[in-house]
Scaffold this motif. Structure first.
Motif, PDB file in Angstrom:
ATOM      1  N   ARG A  77       0.849  -1.204   0.000  1.00  0.00           N
ATOM      2  CA  ARG A  77       0.000   0.000   0.000  1.00  0.00           C
ATOM      3  C   ARG A  77       0.879   1.246   0.000  1.00  0.00           C
ATOM      4  O   ARG A  77       0.644   2.185  -0.771  1.00  0.00           O
ATOM      5  N   ALA A  78       1.906   1.243   0.840  1.00  0.00           N
ATOM      6  CA  ALA A  78       2.826   2.385   0.901  1.00  0.00           C
ATOM      7  C   ALA A  78       3.566   2.560  -0.424  1.00  0.00           C
ATOM      8  O   ALA A  78       3.707   3.683  -0.928  1.00  0.00           O
ATOM      9  N   LYS A  79       4.019   1.450  -0.994  1.00  0.00           N
ATOM     10  CA  LYS A  79       4.726   1.524  -2.276  1.00  0.00           C
ATOM     11  C   LYS A  79       3.821   2.039  -3.390  1.00  0.00           C
ATOM     12  O   LYS A  79       4.262   2.802  -4.257  1.00  0.00           O
ATOM     13  N   SER A  80       2.543   1.663  -3.364  1.00  0.00           N
ATOM     14  CA  SER A  80       1.588   2.151  -4.364  1.00  0.00           C
ATOM     15  C   SER A  80       1.413   3.664  -4.247  1.00  0.00           C
ATOM     16  O   SER A  80       1.397   4.372  -5.253  1.00  0.00           O
ATOM     17  N   LEU A  81       1.287   4.160  -3.009  1.00  0.00           N
ATOM     18  CA  LEU A  81       1.144   5.593  -2.792  1.00  0.00           C
ATOM     19  C   LEU A  81       2.397   6.332  -3.261  1.00  0.00           C
ATOM     20  O   LEU A  81       2.304   7.362  -3.939  1.00  0.00           O
ATOM     21  N   VAL A  82       3.550   5.803  -2.902  1.00  0.00           N
ATOM     22  CA  VAL A  82       4.813   6.424  -3.317  1.00  0.00           C
ATOM     23  C   VAL A  82       4.892   6.500  -4.844  1.00  0.00           C
ATOM     24  O   VAL A  82       5.156   7.570  -5.412  1.00  0.00           O
ATOM     25  N   ASP A  83       4.649   5.391  -5.505  1.00  0.00           N
ATOM     26  CA  ASP A  83       4.726   5.375  -6.967  1.00  0.00           C
ATOM     27  C   ASP A  83       3.671   6.281  -7.597  1.00  0.00           C
ATOM     28  O   ASP A  83       3.914   6.906  -8.630  1.00  0.00           O
ATOM     29  N   GLY A  84       2.500   6.381  -6.983  1.00  0.00           N
ATOM     30  CA  GLY A  84       1.466   7.282  -7.482  1.00  0.00           C
ATOM     31  C   GLY A  84       1.899   8.738  -7.411  1.00  0.00           C
ATOM     32  O   GLY A  84       1.736   9.495  -8.379  1.00  0.00           O
ATOM     33  N   CYS A  85       2.467   9.129  -6.278  1.00  0.00           N
ATOM     34  CA  CYS A  85       2.962  10.504  -6.131  1.00  0.00           C
ATOM     35  C   CYS A  85       4.105  10.782  -7.098  1.00  0.00           C
ATOM     36  O   CYS A  85       4.156  11.846  -7.721  1.00  0.00           O
ATOM     37  N   VAL A  86       5.004   9.836  -7.243  1.00  0.00           N
ATOM     38  CA  VAL A  86       6.126  10.001  -8.168  1.00  0.00           C
ATOM     39  C   VAL A  86       5.613  10.126  -9.598  1.00  0.00           C
ATOM     40  O   VAL A  86       6.075  10.982 -10.370  1.00  0.00           O
ATOM     41  N   THR A  87       4.632   9.303  -9.965  1.00  0.00           N
ATOM     42  CA  THR A  87       4.068   9.355 -11.317  1.00  0.00           C
ATOM     43  C   THR A  87       3.459  10.731 -11.595  1.00  0.00           C
ATOM     44  O   THR A  87       3.712  11.324 -12.651  1.00  0.00           O
ATOM     45  N   ILE A  88       2.680  11.248 -10.660  1.00  0.00           N
ATOM     46  CA  ILE A  88       2.051  12.559 -10.846  1.00  0.00           C
ATOM     47  C   ILE A  88       3.109  13.660 -10.963  1.00  0.00           C
ATOM     48  O   ILE A  88       3.036  14.513 -11.857  1.00  0.00           O
ATOM     49  N   ALA A  89       4.098  13.625 -10.078  1.00  0.00           N
ATOM     50  CA  ALA A  89       5.147  14.653 -10.118  1.00  0.00           C
ATOM     51  C   ALA A  89       5.946  14.574 -11.421  1.00  0.00           C
ATOM     52  O   ALA A  89       6.197  15.602 -12.064  1.00  0.00           O
ATOM     53  N   LEU A  90       6.343  13.369 -11.824  1.00  0.00           N
ATOM     54  CA  LEU A  90       7.130  13.229 -13.054  1.00  0.00           C
ATOM     55  C   LEU A  90       6.311  13.567 -14.295  1.00  0.00           C
ATOM     56  O   LEU A  90       6.858  14.143 -15.257  1.00  0.00           O
ATOM     57  N   LEU A  91       5.044  13.247 -14.285  1.00  0.00           N
ATOM     58  CA  LEU A  91       4.188  13.608 -15.416  1.00  0.00           C
ATOM     59  C   LEU A  91       4.107  15.128 -15.553  1.00  0.00           C
ATOM     60  O   LEU A  91       4.198  15.668 -16.656  1.00  0.00           O
ATOM     61  N   THR A  92       3.985  15.810 -14.420  1.00  0.00           N
ATOM     62  CA  THR A  92       3.948  17.269 -14.439  1.00  0.00           C
ATOM     63  C   THR A  92       5.271  17.844 -14.934  1.00  0.00           C
ATOM     64  O   THR A  92       5.286  18.774 -15.745  1.00  0.00           O
ATOM     65  N   VAL A  93       6.372  17.284 -14.474  1.00  0.00           N
ATOM     66  CA  VAL A  93       7.691  17.742 -14.919  1.00  0.00           C
ATOM     67  C   VAL A  93       7.861  17.469 -16.413  1.00  0.00           C
ATOM     68  O   VAL A  93       8.408  18.299 -17.145  1.00  0.00           O
ATOM     69  N   ALA A  94       7.366  16.332 -16.895  1.00  0.00           N
ATOM     70  CA  ALA A  94       7.487  16.005 -18.323  1.00  0.00           C
ATOM     71  C   ALA A  94       6.664  16.952 -19.187  1.00  0.00           C
ATOM     72  O   ALA A  94       7.102  17.359 -20.260  1.00  0.00           O
ATOM     73  N   LEU A  95       5.471  17.310 -18.720  1.00  0.00           N
ATOM     74  CA  LEU A  95       4.580  18.164 -19.509  1.00  0.00           C
ATOM     75  C   LEU A  95       4.921  19.649 -19.387  1.00  0.00           C
ATOM     76  O   LEU A  95       4.751  20.402 -20.352  1.00  0.00           O
ATOM     77  N   ALA A  96       5.353  20.079 -18.226  1.00  0.00           N
ATOM     78  CA  ALA A  96       5.662  21.498 -17.997  1.00  0.00           C
ATOM     79  C   ALA A  96       6.848  21.622 -17.050  1.00  0.00           C
ATOM     80  O   ALA A  96       6.693  21.978 -15.882  1.00  0.00           O
ATOM     81  N   PRO A  97       8.061  21.341 -17.559  1.00  0.00           N
ATOM     82  CA  PRO A  97       9.232  21.220 -16.687  1.00  0.00           C
ATOM     83  C   PRO A  97       9.598  22.461 -15.867  1.00  0.00           C
ATOM     84  O   PRO A  97      10.059  22.326 -14.750  1.00  0.00           O
ATOM     85  N   GLN A  98       9.389  23.634 -16.394  1.00  0.00           N
ATOM     86  CA  GLN A  98       9.789  24.836 -15.662  1.00  0.00           C
ATOM     87  C   GLN A  98       8.625  25.524 -14.956  1.00  0.00           C
ATOM     88  O   GLN A  98       8.778  26.629 -14.436  1.00  0.00           O
ATOM     89  N   PRO A 100       5.646  26.437 -12.193  1.00  0.00           N
ATOM     90  CA  PRO A 100       5.513  26.386 -10.732  1.00  0.00           C
ATOM     91  C   PRO A 100       4.805  25.103 -10.272  1.00  0.00           C
ATOM     92  O   PRO A 100       5.120  24.578  -9.212  1.00  0.00           O
ATOM     93  N   ALA A 101       3.871  24.604 -11.093  1.00  0.00           N
ATOM     94  CA  ALA A 101       3.165  23.372 -10.729  1.00  0.00           C
ATOM     95  C   ALA A 101       4.136  22.206 -10.577  1.00  0.00           C
ATOM     96  O   ALA A 101       4.015  21.405  -9.646  1.00  0.00           O
ATOM     97  N   ALA A 102       5.108  22.099 -11.485  1.00  0.00           N
ATOM     98  CA  ALA A 102       6.094  21.014 -11.404  1.00  0.00           C
ATOM     99  C   ALA A 102       6.912  21.127 -10.120  1.00  0.00           C
ATOM    100  O   ALA A 102       7.140  20.125  -9.431  1.00  0.00           O
ATOM    101  N   PHE A 103       7.327  22.344  -9.800  1.00  0.00           N
ATOM    102  CA  PHE A 103       8.109  22.561  -8.574  1.00  0.00           C
ATOM    103  C   PHE A 103       7.305  22.171  -7.342  1.00  0.00           C
ATOM    104  O   PHE A 103       7.769  21.411  -6.496  1.00  0.00           O
ATOM    105  N   TRP A 104       6.060  22.693  -7.230  1.00  0.00           N
ATOM    106  CA  TRP A 104       5.245  22.458  -6.046  1.00  0.00           C
ATOM    107  C   TRP A 104       4.770  21.015  -5.932  1.00  0.00           C
ATOM    108  O   TRP A 104       4.739  20.448  -4.834  1.00  0.00           O
ATOM    109  N   LEU A 105       4.390  20.398  -7.049  1.00  0.00           N
ATOM    110  CA  LEU A 105       3.973  18.994  -6.990  1.00  0.00           C
ATOM    111  C   LEU A 105       5.127  18.094  -6.567  1.00  0.00           C
ATOM    112  O   LEU A 105       4.931  17.137  -5.811  1.00  0.00           O
TER     113      LEU A 105
END
Length: 134
Positions: A77-98, A100-105
């Motif tokens: 369960r913890a690993k799923s949450l971790v990977d979910g947060c990482v996926t959301i953050a990396l997706l944001t960085v991939a779509l809009a790397p610079q 503020p949303a990427a930084f804050w997420l």
């Protein structure tokens, strides 16, 4: 004995991992992150695989309660949450790397994951010291 060792080991590793993640969230530089696509693919696959294992161990533990299965369910369960947060953050960085949303997420996701890991780790450590569980 095995149950106590399992709770102690997994709990300590979760606390250690969460503490390191929290530290890195505040001390790492917010410079260009490079190509995040490989990490995004791995994190997405991690969400899928860890969620399957989480559901599997939860179901098995409900069918036939077992301390090891319960610890495994909590870990996945913890690993799923971790990977979910990482996926959301990396997706944001991939779509809009610079953006503020990427930084804050990235920052907020790291903090959420770290606090969750530390909380779950503490709960497992406390469970290891429940009287009558030797």
């Amino acid at each position: 004995k095995l149950e106590k060792f399992s709770n102690l080991f997994v709990g300590a590793m979760m606390c250690l991992g969460g503490s390191l993640m929290l530290l890195l969230a505040f001390v790492s530089e917010s410079e260009d992150k490079g190509n995040v696509i490989p990490g995004l693919a791995i994190a997405l696959l991690g969400v899928i695989a860890n969620t399957i294992f989480w559901r599997k161990y939860t179901k098995l533990n409900k069918q036939e309660p077992n301390a090891i299965l319960a610890v495994q369910a909590r870990l996945y369960r913890a690993k799923s949450l971790v990977d979910g947060c990482v996926t959301i953050a990396l997706l944001t960085v991939a779509l809009a790397p610079q953006s503020p949303a990427a930084f804050w997420l990235d920052l907020i996701g790291s903090i959420i994951v770290a606090v969750y890991l530390i909380f779950c780790g503490i709960m497992l450590l406390l469970l290891a010291f429940v009287p009558g569980k030797d």
